[in-house]
Design a protein around this motif. Structure first.
Motif, PDB file in Angstrom:
ATOM      1  N   SER A  73       6.804   5.860   4.332  1.00 13.51           N
ATOM      2  CA  SER A  73       6.260   4.659   5.162  1.00 13.51           C
ATOM      3  C   SER A  73       6.366   4.562   6.562  1.00 13.51           C
ATOM      4  CB  SER A  73       6.472   3.278   4.232  1.00 13.51           C
ATOM      5  OG  SER A  73       7.956   3.216   4.385  1.00 13.51           O
ATOM      6  N   ASN A  74       6.999   5.307   7.023  1.00 14.60           N
ATOM      7  CA  ASN A  74       7.516   5.126   8.351  1.00 14.60           C
ATOM      8  C   ASN A  74       6.451   5.215   9.373  1.00 14.60           C
ATOM      9  OD1 ASN A  74       9.523   5.155  10.544  1.00 14.60           O
ATOM     10  ND2 ASN A  74       8.831   7.262  11.194  1.00 14.60           N
ATOM     11  N   ILE A  75       5.643   6.192   9.457  1.00 16.97           N
ATOM     12  CA  ILE A  75       4.292   6.105  10.315  1.00 16.97           C
ATOM     13  C   ILE A  75       3.439   5.267   9.959  1.00 16.97           C
ATOM     14  CG2 ILE A  75       2.247   7.611  10.803  1.00 16.97           C
ATOM     15  CD1 ILE A  75       3.710   9.939  10.510  1.00 16.97           C
ATOM     16  N   PRO A  76       2.890   4.473   8.675  1.00 18.13           N
ATOM     17  CA  PRO A  76       2.030   3.454   8.591  1.00 18.13           C
ATOM     18  C   PRO A  76       2.464   2.317   9.300  1.00 18.13           C
ATOM     19  CG  PRO A  76       2.013   4.732   6.737  1.00 18.13           C
ATOM     20  CD  PRO A  76       3.080   5.410   7.765  1.00 18.13           C
ATOM     21  N   LEU A  77       3.986   2.143   8.929  1.00 16.85           N
ATOM     22  CA  LEU A  77       4.729   0.890   9.392  1.00 16.85           C
ATOM     23  C   LEU A  77       4.721   0.799  10.830  1.00 16.85           C
ATOM     24  CD1 LEU A  77       6.109  -1.778   9.119  1.00 16.85           C
ATOM     25  CD2 LEU A  77       8.106  -0.374   8.447  1.00 16.85           C
ATOM     26  N   SER A  78       4.987   2.152  11.536  1.00 19.24           N
ATOM     27  CA  SER A  78       5.177   2.225  13.001  1.00 19.24           C
ATOM     28  C   SER A  78       3.845   1.836  13.728  1.00 19.24           C
ATOM     29  CB  SER A  78       5.581   3.563  13.486  1.00 19.24           C
ATOM     30  OG  SER A  78       6.956   3.714  12.932  1.00 19.24           O
ATOM     31  N   CYS A  79       2.892   2.294  12.941  1.00 20.80           N
ATOM     32  CA  CYS A  79       1.523   2.139  13.595  1.00 20.80           C
ATOM     33  C   CYS A  79       1.242   0.630  13.502  1.00 20.80           C
ATOM     34  CB  CYS A  79       0.300   2.865  12.790  1.00 20.80           C
ATOM     35  SG  CYS A  79       0.287   4.487  13.051  1.00 20.80           S
ATOM     36  N   TYR A  80       1.488  -0.065  12.476  1.00 20.36           N
ATOM     37  CA  TYR A  80       1.198  -1.667  12.269  1.00 20.36           C
ATOM     38  C   TYR A  80       2.041  -2.417  13.362  1.00 20.36           C
ATOM     39  CZ  TYR A  80       1.761  -6.230  10.805  1.00 20.36           C
ATOM     40  OH  TYR A  80       1.452  -7.568  10.738  1.00 20.36           O
ATOM     41  N   LEU A  81       3.289  -2.083  13.408  1.00 21.81           N
ATOM     42  CA  LEU A  81       4.075  -2.646  14.468  1.00 21.81           C
ATOM     43  C   LEU A  81       3.582  -2.505  15.733  1.00 21.81           C
ATOM     44  CD1 LEU A  81       7.747  -2.038  13.014  1.00 21.81           C
ATOM     45  CD2 LEU A  81       6.305  -4.227  13.039  1.00 21.81           C
ATOM     46  N   ARG A  82       3.125  -1.396  16.128  1.00 23.50           N
ATOM     47  CA  ARG A  82       2.344  -1.208  17.538  1.00 23.50           C
ATOM     48  C   ARG A  82       1.251  -1.936  17.680  1.00 23.50           C
ATOM     49  NH1 ARG A  82       3.774   4.465  16.647  1.00 23.50           N
ATOM     50  NH2 ARG A  82       1.818   4.787  16.169  1.00 23.50           N
ATOM     51  N   GLY A  83       0.488  -2.099  16.525  1.00 25.71           N
ATOM     52  CA  GLY A  83      -0.702  -2.899  16.841  1.00 25.71           C
ATOM     53  C   GLY A  83      -0.394  -4.529  16.999  1.00 25.71           C
ATOM     54  N   ILE A  84       0.709  -4.976  16.518  1.00 23.84           N
ATOM     55  CA  ILE A  84       0.964  -6.380  16.808  1.00 23.84           C
ATOM     56  C   ILE A  84       2.033  -6.391  17.848  1.00 23.84           C
ATOM     57  CG2 ILE A  84       0.845  -6.768  14.298  1.00 23.84           C
ATOM     58  CD1 ILE A  84       3.806  -7.196  13.977  1.00 23.84           C
ATOM     59  N   SER A  85       2.347  -5.444  18.690  1.00 22.71           N
ATOM     60  CA  SER A  85       3.250  -5.598  19.744  1.00 22.71           C
ATOM     61  C   SER A  85       2.401  -6.233  20.971  1.00 22.71           C
ATOM     62  CB  SER A  85       3.815  -4.464  20.278  1.00 22.71           C
ATOM     63  OG  SER A  85       4.478  -3.721  19.426  1.00 22.71           O
ATOM     64  N   ALA A  86       3.201  -7.372  21.750  1.00 24.79           N
ATOM     65  CA  ALA A  86       2.575  -8.150  22.813  1.00 24.79           C
ATOM     66  C   ALA A  86       2.394  -7.147  24.023  1.00 24.79           C
ATOM     67  CB  ALA A  86       3.688  -9.204  23.032  1.00 24.79           C
ATOM     68  N   GLY A 121       0.870  -1.163   0.132  1.00 28.00           N
ATOM     69  CA  GLY A 121       0.023   0.095  -0.163  1.00 28.00           C
ATOM     70  C   GLY A 121       0.969   1.206  -0.074  1.00 28.00           C
ATOM     71  N   CYS A 122       1.908   1.146   0.792  1.00 27.13           N
ATOM     72  CA  CYS A 122       2.784   2.425   0.791  1.00 27.13           C
ATOM     73  C   CYS A 122       3.451   2.678  -0.476  1.00 27.13           C
ATOM     74  CB  CYS A 122       3.573   2.265   2.043  1.00 27.13           C
ATOM     75  SG  CYS A 122       3.276   2.533   3.701  1.00 27.13           S
ATOM     76  N   MET A 123       4.168   1.445  -1.106  1.00 26.02           N
ATOM     77  CA  MET A 123       4.627   1.909  -2.376  1.00 26.02           C
ATOM     78  C   MET A 123       3.833   2.171  -3.647  1.00 26.02           C
ATOM     79  SD  MET A 123       7.833  -0.960  -2.333  1.00 26.02           S
ATOM     80  CE  MET A 123       7.013  -2.255  -2.230  1.00 26.02           C
ATOM     81  N   MET A 124       2.523   1.564  -3.508  1.00 25.39           N
ATOM     82  CA  MET A 124       1.681   1.761  -4.521  1.00 25.39           C
ATOM     83  C   MET A 124       1.156   3.542  -4.490  1.00 25.39           C
ATOM     84  SD  MET A 124      -0.840  -1.437  -4.805  1.00 25.39           S
ATOM     85  CE  MET A 124      -1.608  -0.641  -6.064  1.00 25.39           C
ATOM     86  N   ASP A 125       0.953   3.909  -3.201  1.00 26.11           N
ATOM     87  CA  ASP A 125       0.528   5.186  -2.940  1.00 26.11           C
ATOM     88  C   ASP A 125       1.737   6.145  -3.320  1.00 26.11           C
ATOM     89  OD1 ASP A 125      -1.920   4.633  -2.426  1.00 26.11           O
ATOM     90  OD2 ASP A 125      -1.938   5.379  -0.389  1.00 26.11           O
ATOM     91  N   TRP A 126       2.926   5.878  -2.891  1.00 28.97           N
ATOM     92  CA  TRP A 126       3.983   6.742  -3.220  1.00 28.97           C
ATOM     93  C   TRP A 126       4.095   6.686  -4.910  1.00 28.97           C
ATOM     94  CZ3 TRP A 126       8.600   5.584  -5.671  1.00 28.97           C
ATOM     95  CH2 TRP A 126       9.534   6.510  -5.642  1.00 28.97           C
ATOM     96  N   ALA A 127       3.819   5.762  -5.607  1.00 29.79           N
ATOM     97  CA  ALA A 127       4.053   5.934  -7.034  1.00 29.79           C
ATOM     98  C   ALA A 127       2.897   6.679  -7.581  1.00 29.79           C
ATOM     99  CB  ALA A 127       3.938   4.408  -7.624  1.00 29.79           C
TER     100      ALA A 127
END
Length: 212
Positions: free
Chosen positions: A199-212, A181-187
């Motif tokens: 993509s730093n913020i979207p990726l950081s949000c995802y990683l926070r969401g899967i954190s134990a 999604g990030c790369m497609m929107d970037w393009a």
């Protein structure tokens, strides 16, 4: 008899080496041209001429220009594994938890992928949507890309940094969704930001969401 067999083996090996050198030359020439002029502005004939070979020789190694996309991802997977091994040996990441390494790997991979510009990313995703064979290659769970992130997700679950109520397969699938999604929107946006910034913020949000 032994000398004859040995000679045939040497000639066969030499031919294979020459064929590999020619294939790599075509690949390197084509992608340098794609980066400079754009994928659609480069013809097979121009690639062959720049590589110093015949068009027939080019088609012997690549059935068409789009086959170079598949070869590109084969080359990328080699680079992914090389960088992954370097990260694991880097003192900076020696005691890092899995999410930190996942973020570094994905941001680095995205940087490499967008190296050829907005149009090339559009071509790649366009092919994934229109060419089933190419899409299957890209989504093959045996690809180095998937093996790396599956290993990291499993490591995160084992060390307690990543949730265990979601399967490793699903975690990697969702991570890939974020990346695509990030790369497609970037393009699509023809963003002037670096891929890491984009993509730093979207990726950081995802990683926070899967954190134990």
């Amino acid at each position: 008899m032994y000398k004859e067999v040995a000679g045939m083996y040497i000639r066969s090996t030499k031919r294979k080496q020459q064929a590999l050198q020619t294939k790599n030359k075509i690949f390197d020439t084509a992608h340098a041209m794609f980066k400079e002029r754009g994928f659609y502005n480069v013809t097979v004939e121009e690639i062959a001429e720049a590589a110093g070979i015949s068009v027939g020789s080019l088609y012997h190694h690549f059935k068409n220009k789009y086959a170079l996309l598949t070869a590109w991802h084969d080359r990328l997977d080699e680079e992914y594994m090389k960088h992954y091994e370097e990260v694991l040996q880097d003192p900076e990441f020696a005691h890092a938890e899995a999410p930190v390494i996942i973020k570094e790997m994905l941001l680095w991979i995205q940087d490499v992928c967008v190296n050829y510009g907005h149009e090339y990313i559009s071509v790649v995703y366009g092919q994934m949507m229109s060419n089933v064979e190419f899409a299957n290659i890209m989504a093959d769970p045996e690809r180095t890309y998937y093996k790396i992130f599956s290993e990291l997700m499993a490591r995160g679950q084992e060390e307690g940094s990543i949730r265990k109520d979601i399967s490793v397969e699903q975690l990697v699938h969702d991570l890939t969704l974020v990346s695509h999604g990030c790369m497609m929107d970037w393009a699509v946006e023809k963003s002037t930001a670096t891929m890491r910034e984009f993509s730093n913020i979207p990726l950081s949000c995802y990683l926070r969401g899967i954190s134990a």
